[in-house]
Design a protein around this motif. Structure first.
Motif, PDB file in Angstrom:
ATOM      1  N   GLU A  65      -5.390  -9.295  -4.091  1.00 15.15           N
ATOM      2  CA  GLU A  65      -6.161  -8.466  -5.029  1.00 15.15           C
ATOM      3  C   GLU A  65      -5.305  -7.316  -5.578  1.00 15.15           C
ATOM      4  N   GLY A  66      -4.021  -7.327  -5.244  1.00 12.90           N
ATOM      5  CA  GLY A  66      -3.105  -6.345  -5.836  1.00 12.90           C
ATOM      6  C   GLY A  66      -2.871  -5.086  -5.020  1.00 12.90           C
ATOM      7  N   HIS A  67      -3.272  -5.106  -3.742  1.00  8.85           N
ATOM      8  CA  HIS A  67      -3.132  -3.906  -2.897  1.00  8.85           C
ATOM      9  C   HIS A  67      -2.066  -4.185  -1.833  1.00  8.85           C
ATOM     10  N   THR A  68      -0.893  -3.674  -2.056  1.00 13.51           N
ATOM     11  CA  THR A  68       0.269  -4.099  -1.268  1.00 13.51           C
ATOM     12  C   THR A  68       0.813  -3.014  -0.338  1.00 13.51           C
ATOM     13  N   PHE A  96       3.949  -4.945   4.601  1.00 15.86           N
ATOM     14  CA  PHE A  96       3.178  -4.138   3.640  1.00 15.86           C
ATOM     15  C   PHE A  96       2.825  -2.746   4.166  1.00 15.86           C
ATOM     16  N   GLY A  97       3.146  -2.498   5.430  1.00 16.24           N
ATOM     17  CA  GLY A  97       2.835  -1.183   6.006  1.00 16.24           C
ATOM     18  C   GLY A  97       3.810  -0.849   7.111  1.00 16.24           C
ATOM     19  N   PRO A  98       5.074  -0.592   6.767  1.00 15.63           N
ATOM     20  CA  PRO A  98       6.083  -0.386   7.809  1.00 15.63           C
ATOM     21  C   PRO A  98       5.867   0.867   8.656  1.00 15.63           C
ATOM     22  N   ASP A  99       4.915   1.704   8.240  1.00 21.10           N
ATOM     23  CA  ASP A  99       4.596   2.884   9.062  1.00 21.10           C
ATOM     24  C   ASP A  99       3.083   2.959   9.332  1.00 21.10           C
ATOM     25  N   MET A 100       2.403   1.847   9.220  1.00 22.33           N
ATOM     26  CA  MET A 100       0.938   1.863   9.305  1.00 22.33           C
ATOM     27  C   MET A 100       0.440   2.073  10.735  1.00 22.33           C
TER      28      MET A 100
END
Ligand code: THU
Length: 129
Positions: A65-68, A96-100
């Motif tokens: 959906e375009g949320h990367t 997509f979230g290397p610090d998530m």
């Protein structure tokens, strides 16, 4: 969205899990940096190896959906211990979230919060390519 609301969304997804083989439900609620929320559950298949985990269901919904850019994910299970993401899901989330933040819940709804780098030290990324 508040952390509590995100947790509730992950827990609600436990009832959507398609788990006729393992009977092990997993629910996920992923928050992107732009505020977009994607939920997911595990979806099993009679060809067992085609099963997709809850975390990757949520991840592919968000990216498609375009949320990367991922901010945090809540992962809910119904076991005594916290429901940690499998190795494949750790790598997909890291892309997509290397610090998530990764928030793992047990059946009581208690939370264990970790950074993806704690779960996936030395994760593979595009800098190696
Ligand atoms: N599962 C997930 O959904 N996420 C994980 O990170 C670990 C495993 C699912 C896959 C399968 O449907 C069930 O849990 C038992 O392995």
């Amino acid at each position: 969205m508040s952390e509590q609301e995100l947790m509730q969304k992950a827990i609600a997804m436990l009832d959507r899990a398609y788990i006729p083989y393992s009977h092990f439900p997993v629910g996920a609620a992923l928050e992107c940096e732009d505020g977009y929320i994607a939920t997911g559950c595990n979806i099993e298949n009679s060809s067992y190896g085609l099963t997709i985990c809850a975390e990757r269901t949520a991840a592919v919904k968000a990216v498609s959906e375009g949320h990367t850019r991922f901010r945090r994910i809540v992962i809910a299970g119904r076991s005594d211990d916290y429901c940690y993401p499998c190795g494949a899901c750790r790598q997909v989330l890291y892309e997509f979230g290397p610090d998530m933040e990764v928030i793992c819940l047990n059946k009581k709804g208690e939370a264990k919060k970790m950074n993806i780098k704690e779960l996936l030290p030395c994760g593979f990324d595009s800098s190696w390519l």
